[in-house]
Design an enzyme around this catalytic site. Structure first.
Site, mmCIF file in Angstrom:
data_model
loop_
_atom_site.group_PDB
_atom_site.id
_atom_site.type_symbol
_atom_site.label_atom_id
_atom_site.label_comp_id
_atom_site.label_asym_id
_atom_site.label_seq_id
_atom_site.Cartn_x
_atom_site.Cartn_y
_atom_site.Cartn_z
ATOM 1 N N ASP A 44 -13.584 1.141 0.973
ATOM 2 C CA ASP A 44 -14.132 2.458 1.529
ATOM 3 C C ASP A 44 -15.379 3.203 2.074
ATOM 4 O OD1 ASP A 44 -12.268 4.808 2.379
ATOM 5 O OD2 ASP A 44 -12.506 5.831 -0.160
ATOM 6 N N HIS A 70 -16.636 1.037 10.648
ATOM 7 C CA HIS A 70 -15.800 -0.287 10.600
ATOM 8 C C HIS A 70 -16.040 -1.884 11.195
ATOM 9 C CE1 HIS A 70 -12.967 2.726 10.124
ATOM 10 N NE2 HIS A 70 -12.131 3.438 10.858
ATOM 11 N N LEU A 76 -9.849 -21.166 -1.949
ATOM 12 C CA LEU A 76 -9.085 -19.589 -1.993
ATOM 13 C C LEU A 76 -8.425 -18.976 -0.955
ATOM 14 C CD1 LEU A 76 -12.072 -16.601 -2.359
ATOM 15 C CD2 LEU A 76 -10.488 -16.749 -0.534
HETATM 16 C C1 IPE Z 1 -8.017 4.165 0.857
HETATM 17 O O1 IPE Z 1 -8.899 3.978 2.111
HETATM 18 C C2 IPE Z 1 -7.679 2.606 1.803
HETATM 19 C C3 IPE Z 1 -8.523 1.161 2.483
HETATM 20 C C4 IPE Z 1 -8.997 1.362 2.249
HETATM 21 C C5 IPE Z 1 -7.440 0.936 3.266
HETATM 22 P P1 IPE Z 1 -8.531 5.857 2.483
HETATM 23 O O2 IPE Z 1 -9.606 6.378 2.578
HETATM 24 O O3 IPE Z 1 -7.429 5.187 3.076
HETATM 25 O O4 IPE Z 1 -8.521 6.353 1.213
HETATM 26 P P2 IPE Z 1 -8.042 7.917 1.037
HETATM 27 O O5 IPE Z 1 -7.314 8.854 2.018
HETATM 28 O O6 IPE Z 1 -10.127 8.701 0.610
HETATM 29 O O7 IPE Z 1 -7.639 7.994 -0.611
HETATM 30 C C1 IPE Z 2 -12.359 2.676 5.019
HETATM 31 O O1 IPE Z 2 -13.356 3.409 5.212
HETATM 32 C C2 IPE Z 2 -11.545 1.897 5.780
HETATM 33 C C3 IPE Z 2 -10.529 2.457 6.184
HETATM 34 C C4 IPE Z 2 -9.218 3.157 5.326
HETATM 35 C C5 IPE Z 2 -9.250 1.200 7.274
HETATM 36 P P1 IPE Z 2 -12.635 4.900 6.130
HETATM 37 O O2 IPE Z 2 -11.780 4.627 7.041
HETATM 38 O O3 IPE Z 2 -11.920 5.639 4.700
HETATM 39 O O4 IPE Z 2 -14.178 5.588 5.213
HETATM 40 P P2 IPE Z 2 -14.206 6.987 4.660
HETATM 41 O O5 IPE Z 2 -13.984 6.392 3.726
HETATM 42 O O6 IPE Z 2 -13.957 8.156 5.249
HETATM 43 O O7 IPE Z 2 -15.779 7.648 4.641
HETATM 44 MG MG MG Z 3 -11.380 5.997 2.913
#
Ligand code: IPE
Ligand code: IPE
Ligand code: MG
Length: 250
Positions: A25, A42, A136
């Site tokens: 995240d 990303h 793995l």
């Molecule tokens: C969780 O992250 C999903 C992934 C890492 C793929 P999100 O960014 O979607 O989660 P919330 O919305 O902060 O809970």
């Molecule tokens: C995690 O990073 C990747 C996915 C959920 C696909 P985010 O896109 O949720 O990034 P933040 O949390 O908004 O910073």
């Molecule tokens: Mg996120």
């Protein structure tokens, strides 16, 4: 293992978690901080996956599950969803040689049918090519959510009951385990979440019943091999009691 890492040298080789799961995240915030669009984050997140994977292979972790796209992530702006799907296809394609060199087998959990056809085809291809690798197993959670998987499992079990091959009183943990997308894999020993958020966001709800949870403020694109080692060191300092007393497990 990198000889320059002081963290790597602190890791006890006899207590490596068999299965590590990661909620990757913070990509969007990382990009925003740098004045870029979310997709830039990303793209840089791919390098962090490589770091985690490399560290896991070196340490002898057997399963690495990464949460790449949740069921709820489908509600993001279409442009971001499309860019993520494109990135996924590109990355899987590009990483196949690395998977082959390092004995990495690719597996997927989630509602793959919802993914664009090109993604499904690319994933199928990569899974087929890597199917005999046994060092793995890299498990990509895509269009995945814990509740979705539990509901799908309940549907499968209900069908067996309806067909008369399973009695309701015979439903137990093993039956549910077998019906889940994660049936082939052991439960995670360690769950890592980056970006400072301290929640599960519908990840492996059933499977993390006894996982050790490690939160780090590091944003995913900044995640290094040392960050992975730090999580392992923290894990090794914990006592896993599984409901028993400390004396019982000593
Ligand atoms: C969780 O992250 C999903 C992934 C890492 C793929 P999100 O960014 O979607 O989660 P919330 O919305 O902060 O809970
Ligand atoms: C995690 O990073 C990747 C996915 C959920 C696909 P985010 O896109 O949720 O990034 P933040 O949390 O908004 O910073
Ligand atoms: Mg996120």
């Amino acid at each position: 293992m990198s000889v320059t890492s002081t963290f790597a040298s602190q890791i006890k080789k006899d207590r490596i978690p068999e299965h590590v799961a990661i909620i990757m995240d913070g990509n969007g915030r990382w990009a925003k901080k740098k004045g870029h669009l979310r997709i830039f984050g990303h793209k840089h997140g791919v390098g962090a996956v490589r770091n985690a994977l490399e560290a896991a292979v070196e340490l002898g972790v057997r399963y690495l599950t990464v949460y790449a796209f949740s069921t709820e992530n489908w509600s993001r702006p279409r442009i971001e969803v499309n860019a993520l799907m494109e990135l996924l296809v590109d990355t899987v394609e590009k990483e196949i040689p690395t998977f082959m060199e390092n004995g990495i087998q690719l597996q997927v959990i989630g509602n793959v049918d919802q993914l664009p056809g090109s993604c499904q085809a690319q994933l199928e291809r990569a899974m087929k090519i890597t199917e005999n690798n046994d060092k793995l197993t890299l498990i990509l959670a895509l269009s995945y959510s814990g509740r979705w998987d539990i509901i799908e499992a309940v549907k499968k079990i209900s069908e067996s009951v309806k067909a008369g091959v399973l009695q309701p009183e015979d439903i137990n943990e093993a039956v549910l385990n077998t019906a889940l997308n994660t049936a082939k894999f052991p439960d995670p020993d360690l769950l890592i979440r980056t970006s400072g958020e301290q929640r599960i966001s519908n990840f492996l709800l059933w499977e993390i019943a006894y996982s050790e949870i490690y939160f780090t403020p590091v944003l995913w694109p900044d995640f290094t091999k040392d960050d992975f080692y730090k999580a392992i060191i923290d894990f090794q300092g914990r006592e896993r009691r599984f409901g028993k007393t400390s004396e019982q497990i000593a």
